[in-house]
Design an enzyme around this catalytic site. Structure first.
Site, PDB file in Angstrom:
ATOM      1  CG  ASP A  11     -32.258  32.164 -22.213  1.00 46.16           C
ATOM      2  OD1 ASP A  11     -33.282  31.041 -21.545  1.00 46.16           O
ATOM      3  OD2 ASP A  11     -31.450  31.220 -22.312  1.00 46.16           O
TER       4      ASP A  11
HETATM    5  N1  URA Z   1     -30.765  27.357 -20.025  1.00 48.82           N
HETATM    6  C1  URA Z   1     -30.651  28.375 -20.583  1.00 48.82           C
HETATM    7  O1  URA Z   1     -29.711  28.659 -20.272  1.00 48.82           O
HETATM    8  N2  URA Z   1     -31.455  28.878 -21.335  1.00 48.82           N
HETATM    9  C2  URA Z   1     -32.363  28.341 -21.758  1.00 48.82           C
HETATM   10  O2  URA Z   1     -33.345  28.064 -22.749  1.00 48.82           O
HETATM   11  C3  URA Z   1     -33.278  26.355 -21.052  1.00 48.82           C
HETATM   12  C4  URA Z   1     -32.238  26.157 -20.186  1.00 48.82           C
END
Ligand code: URA
Length: 233
Positions: free
Chosen positions: A102
């Site tokens: 993310d």
């Molecule tokens: N889980 C998440 O919530 N975000 C990420 O970037 C990776 C795994």
């Protein structure tokens, strides 16, 4: 492959632009001898403006993605390609992130132009361990490790339970979580499912590949040997 196509595929320019580079004598061998568009020399023997070529197709790299960058090519904001040499974004085959982090997550992001490798890594069969460190808004309750390890936790909107995951508390509001799958926003949704909220998330490790000393925003190429470490448990 003819040199003109190779250079265009590596992002040095359009076929037309690359053809001009040949006419200008900017493409040479290691001894400075001018090369031509139709030549097919070994990759390692080519120089552009005296510099060795970018990595040949089949490349892989490890990037320490900082918070604030997205893994997409279309996002109007900052993207992970901004952290790499501009030519890397123009390569064919495409250099793509292996899975995603993310925007607000930092950590180890693999990128490759090797489609078979990418699929091998993201395949549910790979069961590659992804290690996350989460900072939480609320204190851990104490039952999260058992719930996450149970293999029955169902996330909102999904119809298959999560595979067992290992949680270790690092403090009242800090946890290390090891996942073997990669569902959308998985870590954040897992903590939401146990009444908590992830305030910060970092991935220090994928399989046997650790970020080590790699600073946020920095990257390193993975030679076949370091890439093999990925599969070490
Ligand atoms: N889980 C998440 O919530 N975000 C990420 O970037 C990776 C795994």
């Amino acid at each position: 492959m003819k040199l003109v196509k190779l250079l265009a595929n590596l992002g040095y320019g359009s076929r037309k632009e690359v053809a001009r580079m040949f006419r200008e004598g900017r493409v040479t061998d290691a001894s400075g001898e001018v090369l031509y568009a139709d030549d097919q020399p070994a990759h390692a023997g080519v120089r552009v403006d005296g510099e060795p070529l970018d990595p040949a197709p089949g490349m892989a790299l490890l990037l320490h993605k900082p918070v604030g960058y997205t893994c997409s090519t279309r996002d109007p904001g900052r993207i992970v390609y901004d952290l790499l040499p501009p030519r890397f974004r123009l390569r064919s085959p495409l250099l793509s992130p292996v899975g995603r982090l993310d925007r607000d997550t930092s950590g180890a992001l693999l990128m490759t132009d090797d489609g078979a490798l990418l699929h091998r890594i993201v395949s549910p069969k790979s069961k590659l361990a992804k290690v996350y460190e989460a900072t939480l808004a609320g204190d851990l309750r104490g039952d999260e490790a058992a719930i996450f390890a149970g293999g029955t936790l169902m996330l909102d909107g999904e119809d298959t339970p999560l595979a067992p995951a290992q949680l270790d508390a690092l403090g009242p509001r800090r946890a290390r979580l090891v996942l073997t799958e990669g569902r959308y926003h998985q870590v954040r949704r897992m903590f939401a499912a146990v009444g908590n909220h992830v305030e910060a998330l970092h991935r220090p490790r994928i399989g046997g590949l650790d970020l080590g000393e790699l600073a946020p925003g920095a990257w390193r190429l993975l030679d076949p040997e370091s890439l093999a470490a990925l599969w070490e448990r």
